[in-house]
Design an enzyme around this catalytic site. Structure first.
Site, PDB file in Angstrom:
ATOM      1  N   LYS A   1       0.843  -1.201   0.000  1.00 29.78           N
ATOM      2  CA  LYS A   1       0.000   0.000   0.000  1.00 29.78           C
ATOM      3  C   LYS A   1       0.876   1.248   0.000  1.00 29.78           C
ATOM      4  O   LYS A   1       2.086   1.169   0.286  1.00 29.78           O
ATOM      5  CB  LYS A   1      -0.903  -0.015   1.248  1.00 29.78           C
ATOM      6  CG  LYS A   1      -0.127   0.030   2.565  1.00 29.78           C
ATOM      7  CD  LYS A   1      -1.042  -0.233   3.763  1.00 29.78           C
ATOM      8  CE  LYS A   1      -0.257  -0.194   5.062  1.00 29.78           C
ATOM      9  NZ  LYS A   1      -1.074  -0.604   6.211  1.00 29.78           N
ATOM     10  N   TYR A  55      16.741  29.827   8.268  1.00 28.43           N
ATOM     11  CA  TYR A  55      15.678  30.679   8.814  1.00 28.43           C
ATOM     12  C   TYR A  55      15.781  30.861  10.323  1.00 28.43           C
ATOM     13  O   TYR A  55      16.048  29.913  11.049  1.00 28.43           O
ATOM     14  CB  TYR A  55      14.308  30.090   8.481  1.00 28.43           C
ATOM     15  CG  TYR A  55      13.962  30.137   7.018  1.00 28.43           C
ATOM     16  CD1 TYR A  55      13.966  31.350   6.326  1.00 28.43           C
ATOM     17  CD2 TYR A  55      13.640  28.985   6.328  1.00 28.43           C
ATOM     18  CE1 TYR A  55      13.648  31.393   4.970  1.00 28.43           C
ATOM     19  CE2 TYR A  55      13.307  29.015   4.979  1.00 28.43           C
ATOM     20  CZ  TYR A  55      13.318  30.241   4.305  1.00 28.43           C
ATOM     21  OH  TYR A  55      12.997  30.272   2.985  1.00 28.43           O
TER      22      TYR A  55
HETATM   23  C1  LIG Z   1      -0.283  -1.630   6.872  1.00 31.51           C
HETATM   24  C2  LIG Z   1      -0.887  -2.894   7.339  1.00 31.51           C
HETATM   25  C3  LIG Z   1      -0.087  -4.031   7.534  1.00 31.51           C
HETATM   26  C4  LIG Z   1       1.425  -4.016   7.464  1.00 31.51           C
HETATM   27  O1  LIG Z   1       1.942  -3.580   8.702  1.00 31.51           O
HETATM   28  P1  LIG Z   1       3.521  -3.525   8.980  1.00 31.51           P
HETATM   29  O2  LIG Z   1       3.648  -3.105  10.387  1.00 31.51           O
HETATM   30  O3  LIG Z   1       4.059  -2.500   8.026  1.00 31.51           O
HETATM   31  O4  LIG Z   1       4.050  -4.881   8.703  1.00 31.51           O
HETATM   32  C5  LIG Z   1      -0.735  -5.216   7.842  1.00 31.51           C
HETATM   33  N1  LIG Z   1      -2.084  -5.275   7.963  1.00 31.51           N
HETATM   34  C6  LIG Z   1      -2.872  -4.192   7.816  1.00 31.51           C
HETATM   35  C7  LIG Z   1      -4.340  -4.326   7.989  1.00 31.51           C
HETATM   36  C8  LIG Z   1      -2.308  -2.961   7.513  1.00 31.51           C
HETATM   37  O5  LIG Z   1      -3.091  -1.876   7.387  1.00 31.51           O
END
Ligand SMILES: *Cc1c(COP(=O)(O)O)cnc(C)c1O
Length: 379
Positions: free
Chosen positions: A41, A270
């Site tokens: 994702k 800055y």
């Molecule tokens: C993002 C996500 C994961 C992955 O989690 P990590 O800590 O990056 O391994 C797994 N399951 C769900 C439902 C998620 O939203």
């Protein structure tokens, strides 16, 4: 293939696909016989979804996971036909498109289940779904009170041929080992309830990277590995990637854009939040908060130039920041590594996370669109 010894462009995130393959193999061996879903994702946590997904599958992942449907459809459009699950849905999501392209759907409410069944009917298909039970994160997922009715309805829709409940899943809060164990117990009770309703889910999945590595009982049939794919530890407790046998996948780098020798008392960037105490050399790095370098890390983070760590000084601006290199010889065009593998001396994503009061996840995920991703591999 890119020659990694040459100086890169002005700004660049180099993504090592061989490291993705290795990380997947290491994790796969560690969690076997559970299968592995590589979570890609958010553009593979900023690393580039399509090339990372391909490498992850080559490394042994049997599944891909994404949040939104459009992320799943982008994988399909790129010709990736491996099993993929999407679990966070727009209220107006067009499930029919996803069902036609064999995208599995996470279900967080009976309303979603009905919409998926109707969409499946409209294209004369069966939707493969994974029911998500909220076991204590209080986020996405079917609430425990709603679970009995949800599994009953799922069994009816399955009998009618509109859906197939391929999986049941949940997500841990990682609050404490005891709390995680309670969530696991609640999850297994939910699975039993689904079986009593007549469902036969092949895949029970609960663990993301942290639990997959440290909570073996939670591995069940499938683990959902996100941050581990990218070689970043999930724990935030000082555990390094090397401790876990993982390799950081991203190297965020740029080239020194200017060098200036300044005298004692010179104010820098800055608000002159930092002043040189003595004569020193400042190197200008052409990445800023527009590129995901957190302004919060001003005056706290370090970068690697010429094989040595040097401190970021003054405010990180939108496009640039300064580094105090002392009396070291640094020239315009030299490589600056912001984030990379600590095994070669670079600051890790977690180092930047600590400097910015956040986590390594946020550092890599927020690298901006102005930074080209260069995917490299020897394989
Ligand atoms: C993002 C996500 C994961 C992955 O989690 P990590 O800590 O990056 O391994 C797994 N399951 C769900 C439902 C998620 O939203």
């Amino acid at each position: 293939m890119t020659d990694r010894s040459l100086p890169g462009p002005f700004r660049e995130a180099v993504i090592d696909l061989d490291a993705v393959r290795r990380n997947l193999r290491t994790i796969g061996e560690g969690v076997a016989p559970a299968a592995v879903m590589a979570v890609v994702k958010a553009d593979a946590y900023g690393h580039g979804a399509v090339p990372v997904a391909r490498a992850a599958l080559e490394g042994g992942a049997g599944w891909l996971g994404v949040a939104d449907l459009h992320e799943a459809l982008a994988l399909r459009a790129a010709g990736i036909d491996a099993p993929v699950l999407a679990w966070l849905h727009d209220p107006d999501a067009r499930f029919a498109d996803a069902i036609e392209r064999d995208v599995d759907l996470g279900v967080s409410s009976v309303a979603q289940l009905e919409a998926m069944a109707a969409a499946a009917a409209s294209v004369d298909r069966t939707a493969n779904v994974h029911l998500k039970l909220d076991t204590g994160l209080s986020r996405n997922g079917i609430a425990p009170e709603a679970w009995p009715a949800a599994v009953e309805r799922a069994a009816e829709l399955e009998a009618a041929g509109r859906i197939h409940v391929r999986g049941i899943f949940s997500h841990l809060a990682n609050t404490s080992p005891d709390a995680d164990a309670e969530q696991l117990a609640a999850f297994l009770r939910g699975v039993d309830e689904a079986r009593r309703a007549g469902l036969r889910p092949e895949l029970r999945h609960l663990a993301s990277t942290a639990a997959a590595l440290r909570f073996p009982e939670a591995r069940l049939d499938l683990v959902r590995i996100g941050i581990g794919v990218y070689g970043i530890p999930p724990f935030g407790d000082g555990t390094t990637a090397a401790d876990l046998g993982l390799t950081p996948v991203m190297t965020l780098r740029g080239r020194v854009a200017a060098v200036r020798r300044v005298g004692p008392g010179t104010g820098v960037s800055y608000n002159h939040a930092w002043r040189a105490e003595r004569e020193t050399t400042l190197a200008l790095v052409p990445l800023g908060y527009a590129d995901g370098v957190p302004r919060q890390a001003s005056g706290r983070a370090e970068v690697l130039i010429g094989g040595r760590r040097h401190p970021v000084v003054g405010r990180i601006a939108m496009d640039q920041f300064l580094v105090d290199v002392g009396d070291d010889e640094v020239a315009v065009g030299d490589e600056v590594v912001l984030v990379g593998d600590p095994q070669v001396g670079a600051p890790s994503a977690d180092d930047w996370g600590a400097a910015a009061d956040t986590i390594g996840y946020e550092i890599v995920t927020r690298i901006g669109p102005r930074v080209p991703r260069t995917h490299v591999e020897d394989a």
